[in-house]
Design a protein around this motif. Structure first.
Motif, short mmCIF file in Angstrom:
data_model
loop_
_atom_site.label_atom_id
_atom_site.label_comp_id
_atom_site.label_asym_id
_atom_site.label_seq_id
_atom_site.Cartn_x
_atom_site.Cartn_y
_atom_site.Cartn_z
N ASN A 4 48.43 38.52 47.54
CA ASN A 4 48.99 37.25 47.07
C ASN A 4 48.78 37.57 45.35
OD1 ASN A 4 46.50 36.59 45.96
ND2 ASN A 4 45.72 35.49 47.98
N GLY A 5 49.22 36.54 44.76
CA GLY A 5 49.29 36.96 43.14
C GLY A 5 48.00 36.80 42.73
N SER A 6 47.08 36.09 43.28
CA SER A 6 45.79 36.09 42.66
C SER A 6 45.01 37.48 42.80
CB SER A 6 44.72 35.20 43.31
OG SER A 6 45.34 33.77 42.98
N GLN A 7 45.27 38.10 43.93
CA GLN A 7 44.70 39.45 44.13
C GLN A 7 45.41 40.50 43.29
OE1 GLN A 7 45.63 39.16 48.47
NE2 GLN A 7 43.36 39.01 49.06
N ILE A 8 46.76 40.33 43.01
CA ILE A 8 47.48 41.08 42.34
C ILE A 8 46.67 41.16 40.94
CG2 ILE A 8 49.65 41.50 41.19
CD1 ILE A 8 50.72 40.82 43.87
N LEU A 9 46.34 40.10 40.20
CA LEU A 9 46.09 39.73 39.20
C LEU A 9 44.50 40.43 38.98
CD1 LEU A 9 45.60 38.31 36.29
CD2 LEU A 9 44.80 36.20 37.50
N MET A 10 43.94 40.32 39.94
CA MET A 10 42.77 41.15 40.05
C MET A 10 42.62 42.75 40.11
SD MET A 10 40.20 38.80 39.97
CE MET A 10 41.25 37.62 39.00
N GLU A 11 43.64 43.11 40.75
CA GLU A 11 43.91 44.66 40.91
C GLU A 11 44.48 45.18 39.30
OE1 GLU A 11 43.34 46.88 43.12
OE2 GLU A 11 42.63 45.31 44.68
N CYS A 12 45.46 44.28 38.92
CA CYS A 12 45.73 44.76 37.51
C CYS A 12 44.73 44.72 36.40
CB CYS A 12 46.76 43.59 37.01
SG CYS A 12 48.56 43.97 38.06
N LEU A 13 43.61 43.65 36.57
CA LEU A 13 42.51 43.67 35.76
C LEU A 13 41.77 44.81 35.85
CD1 LEU A 13 41.17 40.00 35.69
CD2 LEU A 13 42.61 41.08 34.05
N ASP A 19 35.97 44.83 33.26
CA ASP A 19 34.76 44.55 34.21
C ASP A 19 34.01 43.31 33.87
OD1 ASP A 19 33.51 44.92 31.66
OD2 ASP A 19 32.75 46.75 32.09
N THR A 20 34.55 42.51 32.70
CA THR A 20 33.88 41.17 32.55
C THR A 20 35.22 40.11 32.13
OG1 THR A 20 32.10 42.24 31.79
CG2 THR A 20 32.03 39.81 31.27
N LYS A 44 32.93 41.04 36.85
CA LYS A 44 31.79 39.91 36.70
C LYS A 44 32.53 38.80 35.65
CE LYS A 44 27.19 39.40 34.67
NZ LYS A 44 26.15 39.83 34.05
N HIS A 45 32.20 37.65 36.39
CA HIS A 45 32.86 36.55 35.71
C HIS A 45 31.66 35.82 35.09
CE1 HIS A 45 34.03 32.06 35.26
NE2 HIS A 45 35.19 32.63 35.25
N ILE A 46 31.91 35.24 33.98
CA ILE A 46 31.03 34.75 33.11
C ILE A 46 31.31 33.05 32.86
CG2 ILE A 46 29.50 34.51 31.15
CD1 ILE A 46 29.01 36.93 32.66
N GLY A 69 39.48 41.56 25.42
CA GLY A 69 38.69 40.50 25.80
C GLY A 69 39.74 39.79 26.68
N VAL A 70 38.91 39.16 28.04
CA VAL A 70 39.88 38.55 29.03
C VAL A 70 39.13 37.05 29.27
CG1 VAL A 70 40.91 38.57 31.28
CG2 VAL A 70 40.59 40.71 30.05
N CYS A 71 40.02 35.88 29.08
CA CYS A 71 39.49 34.59 29.31
C CYS A 71 40.50 33.80 30.23
CB CYS A 71 39.26 34.01 28.09
SG CYS A 71 40.73 33.56 26.94
#
Length: 561
Positions: A4-13, A19-20, A44-46, A69-71
């Motif tokens: 799904n789109g959310s998993q694709i986003l994680m894989e692209c990250l 890593d954060t 890791k999500h802050i 950096g990613v937010c």
């Protein structure tokens, strides 16, 4: 794989070695946060106290590490709460990817609950932004966003993802990412030869280093140029750390609150070489009088900055690191009699116009910051808020390494420093991180102390508390006949109790004798620390160039106003 789109986003990250990430959940990104739960062993999500804190933390992480950096924020107010942090990163050329959720595609443009046109809002403050309306476009868009954020002059990119795209399914194929940025130059040989000839003919060269030196990892090449031609060198605010500030040829910061030596040297040199600096108004003051005796050479990666504020004699539009490497290869070491005399003049000015002041009576900010610099050997990462505390931090701490001074230069964002310190600490867990703040700025985002405590991030917050909005009050004092309109805060906040309420440790400096022992103890702590340091509301930042003056015409002390 079909994801799904959310998993694709994680894989692209993960493709981009993220890593954060920093963020705050909400309805429009609930599926993304479900994927974050699934991928928590790899990313890791802050959870920050506020979305603005997340954007500043991502910024601090990027500045201190050189990575992107990613937010993440939800739609509507979550997305708009990122805007100040995105604008901060844009003004200071910080690589950042901001990911926002939005209402489903069918509800876009219908004033749906928590809907804003965040791509429209952020268009002027991003390098580029996207709204992804089909899940098949998500992976290519994320990859493109990371490339744009790092390529050329870095900057923030926003990707807006409607909620239905985060649950839709699509085929995903992993890609191996190539570096988005390579140090290549596009300087023609003729221009290079002309600049070499100009440098060789110069009797009084002067170099200005800007943030581009740090962004392009060109500190070594810049130092090689400085030493090869034995030129005095100054720094913009954003360039601090690009050259060790304790180097014998370093003259200090330049501009509105620059050193007298730097400002005099820039006014009397015959060759002014600006490296990775955009000639902002805080550097030049009166443009017509800036470096009026010099031929100006500008080296910068962004062609749009060339001749925008200052007319150049020659320019080299290209990557700073690659450009300096070629320049250094062509130059020969040369120390003429005139260059020697110029160097002696610089030494004389540095002795005649020191920044140092005497520590008499109440605690003075310069004394505290100098002591901090001494105790950390100039190697801590210093984040700052904005105003007087920012300028004192720039003037009195010795930055001997790049990526150790993190401050909102272009936008001047009060409340930036604490969030940035969290990102810096997460990106550099073995380094000491200190946020130097005024009481006004600290009160804007001190809620991020909760984040520091929760994640066991032992950052130190040094609050220089004068009970006023110091920089604005300084202007009111000097130029508005002491009409202190709304700048005397006179709040009764107990910063020690505030720190303890969050679970941090608090110290109060009441006497000069307290400064060193408290700093020493704070530097050994393994928990977040707040140091309350009361200072005189009439302490001012000097030198200072008055409005409209040439930068050599500084006010050195209050009696000169």
């Amino acid at each position: 794989m079909r994801l799904n789109g959310s998993q694709i986003l994680m894989e692209c990250l993960l493709e981009h070695n993220v890593d954060t990430v920093f963020g705050y959940p909400g309805g429009a990104v609930i599926n993304i946060y479900d994927a974050i739960y699934e991928y928590q062993d790899r990313i890791k999500h802050i959870l920050t106290a506020h979305e603005q804190g997340a954007s500043h933390a991502a910024d601090g992480y990027a500045r201190s590490t050189g990575k992107v950096g990613v937010c993440i924020a939800t739609s509507g107010p979550g997305a708009t709460n990122l805007v100040t942090g995105i604008a901060t990163a844009y003004m200071d050329s910080v690589p950042m990817v901001a990911i926002t959720g939005n209402v489903p595609v069918a509800l876009l443009g219908k004033d749906s609950f928590q809907e804003v046109d965040i791509t429209g809002i952020t268009m002027p403050i991003t390098k580029h932004n996207f709204i992804v309306k089909k899940v098949e476009d998500l992976a290519p868009t994320i990859r493109r966003a990371f490339y744009i954020a790092q390529e050329g002059r870095p900057g923030p990119v926003l990707v807006d993802i409607p909620k239905d795209v985060t649950v839709a399914l699509a085929e995903y194929k992993k890609e191996t990412m190539k570096p988005a940025f390579e140090h290549t130059d596009s300087i023609c040989e003729e221009t290079l030869d002309a600049v070499v000839e100009l440098i060789n003919a110069s009797k009084k060269p002067f170099i200005l280093t800007g943030g581009g030196v740090i962004r392009s990892d060109a500190s070594q090449e810049t130092l090689a140029l400085v030493e090869k031609i034995q030129s005095p060198v100054a720094s913009s605010l954003m360039g601090l750390g690009g050259i060790p500030t304790n180097h014998e040829l370093f003259t200090g910061m330049i501009g509105m609150h620059g050193s007298k030596t730097s400002n005099l040297a820039s006014s009397e040199c015959d060759l002014f070489i600006a490296i990775g600096s955009r000639f902002s108004d805080r550097i030049t003051s009166n443009i017509k009088l800036f470096a009026s005796e010099a031929n100006i050479v500008h080296i910068d990666i962004d062609p749009a900055e060339i001749n925008k504020n200052i007319q150049t004699f020659y320019h080299m539009a290209g990557d700073v690191k690659a450009s300096l490497k070629r320049l250094n290869e062509k130059l020969k070491e040369k120390v003429s009699k005139e260059r020697y005399q110029w160097k002696e003049q610089i030494i004389q000015w540095k002795e005649q116009y020191p920044l140092e002041k005497n520590q008499n009576g109440a605690i003075k900010p310069h004394y505290v910051i100098r002591k901090l610099s001494e105790l950390t050997s100039g190697k801590a990462i210093i984040t700052t808020e904005v105003g007087q505390s920012q300028m004192w931090s720039a003037q009195y701490y010795d930055y001997v390494l790049p990526r150790t001074f993190l401050s909102s230069g272009g936008l001047g964002t009060m409340g930036y420093g604490l969030g940035a310190s969290l990102g810096a600490k997460l990106g550099n867990p073995d380094k000491i991180v200190v946020n130097i703040a005024g009481d006004g700025s600290f009160c804007m985002n001190n809620n991020e102390l909760a984040t520091a405590v929760h994640y066991h991030l032992p950052v130190i917050v040094l609050v220089l508390d004068n009970q006023v909005l110091g920089m604005v009050r300084q202007w009111q004092d000097l130029f508005f006949d002491k009409r202190f309109s709304q700048t005397d805060r006179n709040r009764c906040t107990d910063f020690i109790k505030l720190a303890e309420a969050y679970g941090a440790k608090g110290y109060r400096m009441e006497r000069v004798e307290d400064v060193e022992p408290i700093l020493k103890e704070a530097l050994t702590q393994t928990v977040p620390v707040v140091i309350h340091c009361p200072i005189d509301p009439d302490d001012k930042v000097f030198p200072m160039v008055p409005p409209g003056a040439a930068i050599k015409d500084l006010i050195m002390e209050e009696s000169q106003e």
